[in-house]
Design a protein around this motif. Sequence first.
Motif, short mmCIF file in Angstrom:
data_model
loop_
_atom_site.label_atom_id
_atom_site.label_comp_id
_atom_site.label_asym_id
_atom_site.label_seq_id
_atom_site.Cartn_x
_atom_site.Cartn_y
_atom_site.Cartn_z
N VAL A 72 7.74 48.89 32.32
CA VAL A 72 6.32 49.06 32.22
C VAL A 72 5.79 47.71 31.22
CG1 VAL A 72 3.92 49.73 32.63
CG2 VAL A 72 5.92 50.94 33.60
N TYR A 73 5.58 46.67 31.73
CA TYR A 73 4.89 45.58 30.97
C TYR A 73 3.54 46.27 29.88
CZ TYR A 73 3.24 40.67 29.89
OH TYR A 73 2.74 39.58 28.62
N VAL A 74 2.86 45.42 29.19
CA VAL A 74 2.53 46.87 28.24
C VAL A 74 1.54 44.98 27.27
CG1 VAL A 74 0.71 48.37 27.18
CG2 VAL A 74 3.04 48.91 28.02
N ASN A 75 0.01 45.29 27.98
CA ASN A 75 0.02 44.24 27.22
C ASN A 75 -0.40 45.10 25.83
OD1 ASN A 75 -0.73 42.86 30.41
ND2 ASN A 75 -0.04 41.67 28.05
N THR A 76 -0.29 45.02 25.39
CA THR A 76 -0.54 45.74 23.65
C THR A 76 -1.79 44.52 22.53
OG1 THR A 76 1.04 44.71 21.96
CG2 THR A 76 0.73 47.25 22.98
N PRO A 77 -2.91 45.11 22.52
CA PRO A 77 -4.06 43.87 21.35
C PRO A 77 -3.42 43.01 20.75
CG PRO A 77 -3.74 46.34 20.84
CD PRO A 77 -2.96 46.50 21.67
N ILE A 78 -3.88 42.59 20.73
CA ILE A 78 -4.46 41.34 19.74
C ILE A 78 -4.71 41.25 18.86
CG2 ILE A 78 -4.11 38.91 19.43
CD1 ILE A 78 -3.15 38.38 21.94
N ILE A 79 -6.21 42.47 18.99
CA ILE A 79 -7.08 42.23 17.24
C ILE A 79 -6.88 43.49 17.14
CG2 ILE A 79 -9.68 42.38 16.41
CD1 ILE A 79 -10.15 39.54 17.53
N THR A 80 -6.78 44.58 16.26
CA THR A 80 -6.64 45.69 16.33
C THR A 80 -6.37 46.45 14.45
OG1 THR A 80 -4.26 47.51 15.36
CG2 THR A 80 -4.03 45.12 15.51
N GLY A 81 -7.20 47.20 13.95
CA GLY A 81 -7.24 47.66 12.73
C GLY A 81 -5.79 48.36 12.40
N ALA A 82 -4.81 47.82 12.69
CA ALA A 82 -3.49 48.88 11.97
C ALA A 82 -2.11 47.36 11.69
CB ALA A 82 -2.38 49.77 13.34
N ASP A 83 -1.46 47.98 11.06
CA ASP A 83 -0.88 46.48 10.32
C ASP A 83 0.52 47.58 10.52
OD1 ASP A 83 1.08 45.64 8.81
OD2 ASP A 83 0.49 46.11 6.81
N ALA A 84 1.44 47.23 11.65
CA ALA A 84 2.93 48.31 12.32
C ALA A 84 3.65 47.98 11.27
CB ALA A 84 2.35 47.21 13.87
N GLU A 85 3.78 47.06 10.54
CA GLU A 85 4.85 46.83 9.55
C GLU A 85 4.61 47.29 8.10
OE1 GLU A 85 7.94 46.03 10.60
OE2 GLU A 85 6.91 46.81 12.77
N GLY A 86 3.63 47.69 7.89
CA GLY A 86 3.09 48.24 6.79
C GLY A 86 3.76 46.88 5.67
N ALA A 87 3.22 45.36 5.82
CA ALA A 87 3.87 44.97 5.25
C ALA A 87 2.84 44.12 4.30
CB ALA A 87 4.62 43.67 5.57
N GLY A 88 1.22 44.38 4.77
CA GLY A 88 0.39 43.74 4.40
C GLY A 88 -0.02 41.88 4.59
N GLU A 89 0.68 41.48 5.71
CA GLU A 89 0.88 40.08 5.89
C GLU A 89 0.19 39.45 7.17
OE1 GLU A 89 5.19 40.20 5.99
OE2 GLU A 89 4.96 38.98 3.17
N MET A 90 -1.32 39.99 6.94
CA MET A 90 -1.96 39.71 7.82
C MET A 90 -3.53 38.83 8.11
SD MET A 90 -1.81 44.00 9.08
CE MET A 90 -3.58 43.85 8.23
N PHE A 91 -3.40 38.39 9.38
CA PHE A 91 -4.73 37.13 9.81
C PHE A 91 -6.10 38.38 9.54
CE2 PHE A 91 -1.35 34.64 10.39
CZ PHE A 91 -2.25 33.42 9.32
N GLN A 92 -7.04 37.82 8.95
CA GLN A 92 -8.23 39.46 8.78
C GLN A 92 -9.36 37.99 10.03
OE1 GLN A 92 -9.91 40.66 5.32
NE2 GLN A 92 -8.00 39.29 4.13
#
Length: 481
Positions: free
Chosen positions: A151-171
């Motif tokens: 099943v093709y899922v469209n996961t959110p582009i704006i999120t509060g989670a840091d999936a990789e835990g690497a902290g390299e995120m655009f706010q």
Amino acid sequence: MKHTKVRDLLNSTTTLQEVNAKGWVRTFRNNQFIALNDGSTINNIQCVVDFENTPEETLKRITTGAAVSVIGTLVESKGAGQKYEIQVSKLEILGDSDAEKFPMQPKKHSLEFLRENAHLRVRTNAFGAIMRVRSVLSYAVHSYFQQKGFVYVNTPIITGADAEGAGEMFQVTSLPLDNLPKNEEGNIDFKKDFFGKHTNLTVSGQLEGETFAMALGQIYTFGPTFRAENSNTSRHLAEFWMIEPEVAFNDLDDNMDLAEDFIQYVIKYALDNCKDDLAFLEGRLLEEEKSKPQAERSEMALLEKLNFVLENNFKRVSYTEAIDILRDSTPNKKKKFQYLITEWGADLQSEHERYLVEKHFKCPVILYDYPANIKAFYMRLNDNTEPGRETVRAMDILFPGIGEIVGGSEREERYDVLVQKMEALGIDKEELYWYLDTRRFGSATHAGFGLGFERLVLFVTGMTNIRDVIPFPRTPGSAEF
Ligand code: 4AD
Ligand code: MG
């Protein structure tokens, strides 16, 4: 009259019919021969203009880059290089192109120059071919998973989670940057922000994907992901597309099988459906490599390399075995690596990955069972690892010329172990309560991986810089167009 795509004209089974073609002039030779391209194929159609009966004024406007419509008879060509041509009876200039100013001259341009003109580079042979191959590869991705019932899922582009835990995120914020609201502690008050919390652009759809896998069984995402890492390399983009399958009840071995089968399928699909474009890109690469010293040239031509990946199993090697190989390798002993491998636990740099793939094994490699402390929090801890030498059920797939193309793992499905890991790494459990719920309600073994789409396109097209396989690259210091 409806116009026909050049690709269909060139594949025509009949001649002598009147046809209409529309496209852009690539070249105009001898006041007579237009090489017309409409993007439907790498091949141009030759349009033979009756110059004696065409006003001088019109002939002057047939310049490189101009949009034209021609009506004429499709005939077998007497000239070399093409099967058919159009004997033009009517020619209309749809849009002029000032030959002095049009940047895409019919000559060789440097890739740097073309990057600065990304809105026009797609009118060249190479970029037309790359972008068609990219499109076919995306179709192949969907085709593979859909055929298998994912099943093709469209996961959110704006999120509060840091999936990789690497902290390299655009706010992401709608707060006024010159007048930020502060809370009582003097920190920025994100409660006043658009979402009432701090948000960022997603680095990966995996965590949301896992929640869907734990209900729908097998899912995949295919969407844009963002990394604010300051890596100015030929392999990194700040905005790239990732494909992330996630499968309930799969373990690490199943995960490797899926990744290998998937990659082989999409490459085969491109070989079968992009013959002309890949033949062109193979020629381009041969030409480019002529300027390199012999030692740096690839041992295989593009098509041979793609077929090699289809016909050979990926070599599966544990991290521990890889470290032994690297420690004893000539570049390590001769101190040629920038980062010398001295002990177990070292993170592998791209120089090491490329040594393993290109020099040692000479085929795609799947490295697995990495040290726990160099991998993300969600990866499953191996059961019987020595204290101080804990490993996780991680896998990276390494490709010649590319390095890491896939990163994935079996997931930590045990609630207690996962919570312990998150606590140790200072990951907010409240923020990720929904992720933990998958482990609280009906948890089960599951696994998935992420494939960087542009790295796949790099490999298949034989290009060497990732900026050349995405329409409008975003990299540190550059977000033009
Ligand atoms: O190894 P990564 O960081 O893994 C994940 O994001 C996992 N959540 C995937 C999963 O298990 N579902 O990234 C996965 C792949 C890499 O192997 C690489 O091919 C690509 O994404 N990638 C990049 N491609 C271009 N530019 C970048 N900055 C990239 N970072 C990762
Ligand atoms: Mg990775």
